[in-house]
Design a protein around this motif. Structure first.
Motif, PDB file in Angstrom:
ATOM      1  N   ASP A  44       0.839  -1.210   0.000  1.00 37.55           N
ATOM      2  CA  ASP A  44       0.000   0.000   0.000  1.00 37.55           C
ATOM      3  C   ASP A  44       0.869   1.254   0.000  1.00 37.55           C
ATOM      4  O   ASP A  44       0.623   2.200  -0.747  1.00 37.55           O
ATOM      5  CB  ASP A  44      -0.923   0.017   1.220  1.00 37.55           C
ATOM      6  N   SER A  45       1.882   1.250   0.850  1.00 33.89           N
ATOM      7  CA  SER A  45       2.788   2.391   0.935  1.00 33.89           C
ATOM      8  C   SER A  45       3.519   2.596  -0.389  1.00 33.89           C
ATOM      9  O   SER A  45       3.612   3.717  -0.897  1.00 33.89           O
ATOM     10  CB  SER A  45       3.794   2.169   2.070  1.00 33.89           C
ATOM     11  N   LEU A  46       4.026   1.527  -0.953  1.00 30.24           N
ATOM     12  CA  LEU A  46       4.785   1.625  -2.198  1.00 30.24           C
ATOM     13  C   LEU A  46       3.906   2.119  -3.343  1.00 30.24           C
ATOM     14  O   LEU A  46       4.345   2.961  -4.142  1.00 30.24           O
ATOM     15  CB  LEU A  46       5.409   0.275  -2.548  1.00 30.24           C
ATOM     16  N   ASN A  47       2.680   1.626  -3.429  1.00 28.73           N
ATOM     17  CA  ASN A  47       1.770   2.084  -4.487  1.00 28.73           C
ATOM     18  C   ASN A  47       1.594   3.597  -4.432  1.00 28.73           C
ATOM     19  O   ASN A  47       1.632   4.268  -5.462  1.00 28.73           O
ATOM     20  CB  ASN A  47       0.400   1.402  -4.356  1.00 28.73           C
ATOM     21  N   THR A  48       1.420   4.131  -3.262  1.00 31.25           N
ATOM     22  CA  THR A  48       1.250   5.575  -3.078  1.00 31.25           C
ATOM     23  C   THR A  48       2.560   6.320  -3.283  1.00 31.25           C
ATOM     24  O   THR A  48       2.603   7.341  -3.982  1.00 31.25           O
ATOM     25  CB  THR A  48       0.711   5.850  -1.662  1.00 31.25           C
ATOM     26  N   ASP A  49       3.628   5.807  -2.697  1.00 30.41           N
ATOM     27  CA  ASP A  49       4.914   6.516  -2.724  1.00 30.41           C
ATOM     28  C   ASP A  49       5.500   6.631  -4.129  1.00 30.41           C
ATOM     29  O   ASP A  49       6.088   7.662  -4.461  1.00 30.41           O
ATOM     30  CB  ASP A  49       5.923   5.836  -1.798  1.00 30.41           C
ATOM     31  N   LEU A  50       5.354   5.609  -4.957  1.00 24.23           N
ATOM     32  CA  LEU A  50       5.913   5.694  -6.309  1.00 24.23           C
ATOM     33  C   LEU A  50       5.252   6.826  -7.108  1.00 24.23           C
ATOM     34  O   LEU A  50       5.925   7.550  -7.836  1.00 24.23           O
ATOM     35  CB  LEU A  50       5.780   4.358  -7.043  1.00 24.23           C
ATOM     36  N   ILE A  51       3.963   6.980  -6.934  1.00 28.91           N
ATOM     37  CA  ILE A  51       3.243   8.070  -7.615  1.00 28.91           C
ATOM     38  C   ILE A  51       3.725   9.419  -7.085  1.00 28.91           C
ATOM     39  O   ILE A  51       3.978  10.355  -7.846  1.00 28.91           O
ATOM     40  CB  ILE A  51       1.719   7.907  -7.425  1.00 28.91           C
ATOM     41  N   LEU A  62      12.959  17.899  -4.692  1.00 32.35           N
ATOM     42  CA  LEU A  62      13.883  16.842  -4.290  1.00 32.35           C
ATOM     43  C   LEU A  62      13.747  16.486  -2.809  1.00 32.35           C
ATOM     44  O   LEU A  62      13.970  15.339  -2.423  1.00 32.35           O
ATOM     45  CB  LEU A  62      15.317  17.244  -4.604  1.00 32.35           C
ATOM     46  N   LYS A  63      13.359  17.446  -1.991  1.00 34.35           N
ATOM     47  CA  LYS A  63      13.186  17.179  -0.565  1.00 34.35           C
ATOM     48  C   LYS A  63      12.049  16.164  -0.354  1.00 34.35           C
ATOM     49  O   LYS A  63      12.200  15.213   0.414  1.00 34.35           O
ATOM     50  CB  LYS A  63      12.901  18.472   0.191  1.00 34.35           C
ATOM     51  N   ALA A  64      10.938  16.357  -1.036  1.00 38.03           N
ATOM     52  CA  ALA A  64       9.817  15.422  -0.919  1.00 38.03           C
ATOM     53  C   ALA A  64      10.201  14.050  -1.461  1.00 38.03           C
ATOM     54  O   ALA A  64       9.889  13.023  -0.846  1.00 38.03           O
ATOM     55  CB  ALA A  64       8.590  15.959  -1.650  1.00 38.03           C
ATOM     56  N   ALA A  65      10.879  14.027  -2.605  1.00 37.12           N
ATOM     57  CA  ALA A  65      11.311  12.747  -3.183  1.00 37.12           C
ATOM     58  C   ALA A  65      12.260  12.023  -2.227  1.00 37.12           C
ATOM     59  O   ALA A  65      12.131  10.814  -2.011  1.00 37.12           O
ATOM     60  CB  ALA A  65      11.980  12.975  -4.534  1.00 37.12           C
ATOM     61  N   SER A  66      13.189  12.746  -1.638  1.00 37.33           N
ATOM     62  CA  SER A  66      14.133  12.163  -0.684  1.00 37.33           C
ATOM     63  C   SER A  66      13.401  11.574   0.519  1.00 37.33           C
ATOM     64  O   SER A  66      13.717  10.466   0.975  1.00 37.33           O
ATOM     65  CB  SER A  66      15.127  13.229  -0.228  1.00 37.33           C
ATOM     66  N   LEU A  68      10.324  10.445   0.689  1.00 40.41           N
ATOM     67  CA  LEU A  68       9.607   9.239   0.281  1.00 40.41           C
ATOM     68  C   LEU A  68      10.569   8.074   0.049  1.00 40.41           C
ATOM     69  O   LEU A  68      10.289   6.936   0.443  1.00 40.41           O
ATOM     70  CB  LEU A  68       8.783   9.522  -0.971  1.00 40.41           C
ATOM     71  N   LEU A  69      11.691   8.346  -0.569  1.00 40.00           N
ATOM     72  CA  LEU A  69      12.699   7.298  -0.792  1.00 40.00           C
ATOM     73  C   LEU A  69      13.251   6.792   0.536  1.00 40.00           C
ATOM     74  O   LEU A  69      13.542   5.607   0.688  1.00 40.00           O
ATOM     75  CB  LEU A  69      13.820   7.824  -1.678  1.00 40.00           C
ATOM     76  N   HIS A  70      13.376   7.688   1.500  1.00 37.35           N
ATOM     77  CA  HIS A  70      13.852   7.291   2.823  1.00 37.35           C
ATOM     78  C   HIS A  70      12.902   6.257   3.447  1.00 37.35           C
ATOM     79  O   HIS A  70      13.343   5.280   4.054  1.00 37.35           O
ATOM     80  CB  HIS A  70      13.982   8.518   3.728  1.00 37.35           C
ATOM     81  N   GLY A  71      11.610   6.482   3.281  1.00 39.13           N
ATOM     82  CA  GLY A  71      10.627   5.528   3.792  1.00 39.13           C
ATOM     83  C   GLY A  71      10.755   4.170   3.122  1.00 39.13           C
ATOM     84  O   GLY A  71      10.718   3.129   3.790  1.00 39.13           O
ATOM     85  N   ILE A  72      10.918   4.170   1.807  1.00 35.65           N
ATOM     86  CA  ILE A  72      11.098   2.908   1.080  1.00 35.65           C
ATOM     87  C   ILE A  72      12.380   2.227   1.536  1.00 35.65           C
ATOM     88  O   ILE A  72      12.405   1.015   1.768  1.00 35.65           O
ATOM     89  CB  ILE A  72      11.112   3.153  -0.442  1.00 35.65           C
ATOM     90  N   LYS A  73      13.428   3.014   1.696  1.00 36.21           N
ATOM     91  CA  LYS A  73      14.715   2.469   2.149  1.00 36.21           C
ATOM     92  C   LYS A  73      14.571   1.800   3.516  1.00 36.21           C
ATOM     93  O   LYS A  73      15.248   0.820   3.815  1.00 36.21           O
ATOM     94  CB  LYS A  73      15.755   3.583   2.198  1.00 36.21           C
ATOM     95  N   GLY A  74      13.660   2.319   4.336  1.00 40.87           N
ATOM     96  CA  GLY A  74      13.472   1.768   5.670  1.00 40.87           C
ATOM     97  C   GLY A  74      12.880   0.377   5.677  1.00 40.87           C
ATOM     98  O   GLY A  74      13.314  -0.482   6.451  1.00 40.87           O
ATOM     99  N   PHE A  75      11.902   0.105   4.819  1.00 37.39           N
ATOM    100  CA  PHE A  75      11.305  -1.229   4.829  1.00 37.39           C
ATOM    101  C   PHE A  75      11.832  -2.140   3.734  1.00 37.39           C
ATOM    102  O   PHE A  75      11.633  -3.347   3.774  1.00 37.39           O
ATOM    103  CB  PHE A  75       9.769  -1.176   4.806  1.00 37.39           C
ATOM    104  N   ALA A  76      12.535  -1.603   2.787  1.00 35.41           N
ATOM    105  CA  ALA A  76      13.021  -2.379   1.654  1.00 35.41           C
ATOM    106  C   ALA A  76      13.912  -3.569   2.016  1.00 35.41           C
ATOM    107  O   ALA A  76      13.757  -4.641   1.431  1.00 35.41           O
ATOM    108  CB  ALA A  76      13.736  -1.464   0.676  1.00 35.41           C
ATOM    109  N   VAL A  88      18.210   2.404  -4.121  1.00 39.73           N
ATOM    110  CA  VAL A  88      17.260   3.317  -3.476  1.00 39.73           C
ATOM    111  C   VAL A  88      18.023   4.295  -2.577  1.00 39.73           C
ATOM    112  O   VAL A  88      17.774   5.498  -2.594  1.00 39.73           O
ATOM    113  CB  VAL A  88      16.188   2.546  -2.680  1.00 39.73           C
ATOM    114  N   ALA A  89      18.962   3.776  -1.795  1.00 37.33           N
ATOM    115  CA  ALA A  89      19.763   4.624  -0.903  1.00 37.33           C
ATOM    116  C   ALA A  89      20.576   5.643  -1.704  1.00 37.33           C
ATOM    117  O   ALA A  89      20.676   6.816  -1.318  1.00 37.33           O
ATOM    118  CB  ALA A  89      20.680   3.768  -0.046  1.00 37.33           C
TER     119      ALA A  89
END
Length: 134
Positions: A44-51, A62-66, A68-76, A88-89
Motif C-alpha cells: 500500500d505504501s509503495l503504491n502511493t509513494d511511487l506516484i 527533491l526534498k519530498a522525493a528524498s 519518500l525514498l527514505h521511507g522505502i529504504k526503511g522497509f526495503a 534506493v539509498a
C-alpha cells in the motif's frame, strides 16, 4: 551443519523473485500470516509513494522525493535484494546533494525496478507463489 532459516524456507517451496526475496522475508517473520500482513502495508505504501516520488521529481521537489525514498529504504531490506536497496539509498542521497537534472536519469533507471518489485509483491499476495514462466 544446520541450514539457515532462508535455506529452510526455500526448501519448503518458496523462491525469490527478481527483486522480491520471499525466502528472506518469510525467514525474518517466521509465519506466512505475519509476512502477508506486513507485505500488505508495504505494498500500500509503495503504491502511493511511487506516484508521489514521480510527481515530486516532475516539479523539482527533491526534498519530498528524498523523504519518500527514505521511507522505502526503511522497509526495503526486509523484502528485496541488497543491490536494489543500495540503488534506493543512492537515489535518496542524490536527492539531497544533486540538482533535479542529475537525479532524474537515475530515477528513470530505478523506477522500472521498483515497479517490478511492486508487481512481484502484488503477485505474491494474490497467488502466494512465483509467476509462471511463459
Amino acid at each position: 551443519m544446520t541450514a539457515s532459516p532462508t535455506a529452510d524456507v526455500r526448501a519448503a517451496g518458496f523462491a525469490a523473485f527478481e527483486h522480491f526475496d520471499t525466502a528472506q522475508a518469510l525467514a525474518m517473520f517466521g509465519s506466512v500470516q505475519s509476512f502477508r500482513k506486513i507485505l500488505e502495508m508495504a505494498l500500500d505504501s509503495l503504491n502511493t509513494d511511487l506516484i508521489k516520488i514521480e510527481a515530486a521529481l516532475e516539479v523539482g521537489d527533491l526534498k519530498a522525493a528524498s523523504h519518500l525514498l527514505h521511507g522505502i529504504k526503511g522497509f526495503a531490506p526486509i523484502f528485496f535484494c541488497d543491490a536494489l536497496c543500495a540503488r534506493v539509498a543512492e537515489l535518496e542521497r542524490s536527492c539531497k546533494t544533486d540538482v533535479v537534472e542529475q537525479v532524474l536519469p537515475n530515477y528513470v533507471q530505478l523506477a522500472p525496478m521498483l515497479s517490478k518489485w511492486r508487481d512481484e509483491m502484488a503477485h505474491y499476495l494474490t497467488h502466494g507463489d512465483l509467476p509462471s514462466t511463459p
